[in-house]
Design an enzyme around this catalytic site. Structure first.
Site, mmCIF file in Angstrom:
data_model
loop_
_atom_site.group_PDB
_atom_site.id
_atom_site.type_symbol
_atom_site.label_atom_id
_atom_site.label_comp_id
_atom_site.label_asym_id
_atom_site.label_seq_id
_atom_site.Cartn_x
_atom_site.Cartn_y
_atom_site.Cartn_z
ATOM 1 N N GLU A 91 7.762 -62.477 54.475
ATOM 2 C CA GLU A 91 7.786 -64.626 54.079
ATOM 3 C C GLU A 91 7.314 -65.270 53.581
ATOM 4 O O GLU A 91 8.946 -65.815 54.405
ATOM 5 C CB GLU A 91 7.350 -63.533 52.711
ATOM 6 C CG GLU A 91 6.772 -64.691 51.423
ATOM 7 C CD GLU A 91 7.221 -64.537 50.081
ATOM 8 O OE1 GLU A 91 6.082 -64.916 49.242
ATOM 9 O OE2 GLU A 91 8.366 -64.264 49.543
ATOM 10 N N LYS B 68 -0.990 -62.545 48.737
ATOM 11 C CA LYS B 68 0.140 -62.015 48.052
ATOM 12 C C LYS B 68 -1.220 -61.882 46.434
ATOM 13 O O LYS B 68 -1.605 -63.658 45.541
ATOM 14 C CB LYS B 68 0.717 -63.075 47.726
ATOM 15 C CG LYS B 68 1.912 -62.880 46.579
ATOM 16 C CD LYS B 68 3.159 -63.478 46.673
ATOM 17 C CE LYS B 68 4.522 -63.623 45.900
ATOM 18 N NZ LYS B 68 5.763 -64.295 46.258
ATOM 19 N N CYS C 255 7.357 -60.033 48.056
ATOM 20 C CA CYS C 255 8.244 -60.485 47.268
ATOM 21 C C CYS C 255 8.585 -60.030 45.847
ATOM 22 O O CYS C 255 9.025 -58.799 45.450
ATOM 23 C CB CYS C 255 8.321 -62.201 47.573
ATOM 24 S SG CYS C 255 9.858 -63.435 47.320
#
Length: 514
Positions: free
Chosen positions: A257, A317, A367
């Protein structure tokens, strides 16, 4: 007063023990001991006392666990978040106090803990499940239970053991409590037989690139070109190792990321650098990038970059991390500190589909998303046979956050029967096998590349197939126990009916009653 202070101290100490059971420590067995403290304190208490003791337990657990949230925006984020989550734990422990005198009270209490974690999965700030008990158990005997009922089943088993111990402490002849101690541990050991590791859909050579960052913190991307160059450089170094026969040719390359916080769709120079890396390694790269949408707002996006075709697919995301990517109630918290404006204003995606990369179908959980049961499950259900976790833990410096997150990745590996590749900008990157074992990992704030041939698995575990049902059923049973207990208490509090002249009370009720 002395007894009250002792119970308060035991509550807080129980929470601290649960915190100490979490990574980077491997003291998983401290968690049931911490819950034994809590179970002992809650027994026979009223709901109001249960709430207070639960808040103390929650603070002992969450204040140190969540310290990473305030690493760069200050205590104004960390402490209110910890208090809010502790208050939610207090709601659960208030309910546990209500059922604490029922037969099999440890069972109902453990079910209510599952319900409480479900609540924290949706509130506050759209859900904050970081403190799920399962996430502290990657080394423990309970881990295989993830393949049967996911993270909620692990949490249930840990709490049930602890509450069962508390029941035995109160009465060593309480054989049901003894049984409730033994059964979860035995079930965890027995579940090893359902944890699959075979390569039913072949194998793929996967590389995780950790390029490192110039410095830790929210402002690491002030040198964002250096971050991109670091990842290009480390990928090109790996390409040379492949050419020299020192490493296998990767089929799949995962960048972290934020490995390119320069939007390659708007910056030809950034696109050129990524293209050079892809051509050097001769494999598709999943590139974590910050991309501006048509509305001018940023998206945390993973771009599939083919060495011949360039960018061909995207994953944005879907769950954003509060106090970093977003700032909840920004205007309110700004009253106390302007540091809140260091948090960003990212926009979430909606599509769970990952990438096809060579022989692998890769699920992407960026994440913070790895903490959410439903996000990981939905992404795997798109047909993935490999899970990738691109992450940027440089945002949180040298805190324990990266080890906590790796623990979640290990739970997900067993839960869904998939190998997991963790690629972090600054560490810890890791290769996790479907049984949750870590075969390779990196240090923090150092460039590295992990390469390994991993099994691709198409089978779905029972946990993947059942989805949220185990959590819903366990939560519902716990809430039904609360309702039953309250009903019994109301019946016990009803005044006795007046008896007429000559009526006598018998074991079955007033004599002469119809």
């Amino acid at each position: 007063m002395r007894g009250l202070l002792l119970r308060a101290a035991l509550s807080a100490a129980g929470g601290v023990l649960v915190y100490l059971s979490f990574p980077p420590r491997t003291l998983w067995w401290l968690a049931p001991i911490g819950f034994a403290f809590l179970g002992w304190v809650l027994h026979g208490r009223r709901a109001r006392a249960g709430f207070g003791f639960g808040v103390l337990f929650g603070l002992g657990f969450l204040v140190p666990l969540l310290a990473w949230t305030g690493e760069f925006v200050g205590a104004i984020a960390w402490l209110p978040l910890s208090l809010a989550c502790a208050a939610l734990i207090g709601l659960g422990t208030a309910a546990m106090a209500v059922v604490s005198k029922l037969p099999l009270a440890p069972l109902w209490g453990a079910l209510l803990w599952v319900a409480d974690e479900a609540l924290r999965g949706v509130f506050p700030f759209g859900g904050f499940p970081w403190g799920k008990i399962a996430f502290g158990q990657p080394e423990g005997w309970y881990l295989p239970l993830a393949a049967l009922g996911g993270a909620p089943l692990i949490g249930f088993a840990v709490v049930l053991t602890g509450f069962g111990v508390a029941g035995l402490v109160r009465n060593v002849r309480d054989w049901p409590s003894g049984l409730l101690v033994v059964v979860p541990l035995a079930a965890g050991l027995a579940a090893n037989g359902v944890v699959g590791t075979d390569a039913s859909e072949g194998t793929a050579v996967v590389a995780a690139i950790q390029g490192n960052v110039p410095r830790a913190g929210l402002d690491f991307n002030s040198q964002r070109r250096a971050v991109l160059d670091n990842h290009v450089k480390r990928t090109e170094e790996l390409a040379r190792d492949v050419a020299d026969g020192k490493q296998e040719q990767p089929d799949v390359v995962i960048w972290p990321e934020n490995s390119s916080d320069i939007d390659p769709f708007r910056n030809p120079d950034a696109a050129l650098r990524i293209q050079q890396a892809a051509q050097a390694i001769k494999a598709p790269i999943a590139v974590g990038a910050v991309v501006l949408g048509d509305d001018g707002l940023p998206r945390n996006t993973v771009i599939l970059w083919d060495p011949e075709k360039g960018p061909t697919d995207q994953y944005t995301k879907r769950k954003l991390q509060p106090f970093g990517e977003t700032m909840p109630y920004r205007s309110f918290f700004r009253i106390f500190t302007k540091l809140v404006d260091r948090a960003n204003n990212f926009q979430p995606g909606t599509d769970p589909s990952g990438f096809t990369m060579g022989p692998a179908k890769v699920s992407l959980d960026t994440c913070y998303e790895v903490a959410f049961d439903e996000i990981v499950r939905e992404n795997v259900r798109t047909g993935a046979n490999l899970i990738a976790i691109p992450t940027n833990n440089a945002t949180f410096g040298y805190t324990e956050m990266t080890y906590q997150q790796l623990s979640m990745s290990r739970i997900r590996a067993v839960e869904h029967g998939r190998a997991v590749v963790v690629a972090a900008t600054s560490g810890v990157s890791a290769i996790v096998h479907p049984d949750g074992s870590v075969s390779q990992s990196t240090g923090m704030f150092t460039p590295a590349a992990l390469v390994e041939r991993l099994p691709l698995r198409g089978q779905t575990t029972l946990a993947t197939r059942l989805g949220a049902w185990p959590e819903w059923v366990m939560s519902a049973l716990g809430l039904l126990a609360v309702a039953f207990s309250l009903t019994q208490k109301r019946r016990g509090a009803r005044p006795e009916p007046e008896r007429g002249p000559g009526e006598e009370e018998t074991d079955d009720g007033p004599a002469g009653a119809a």
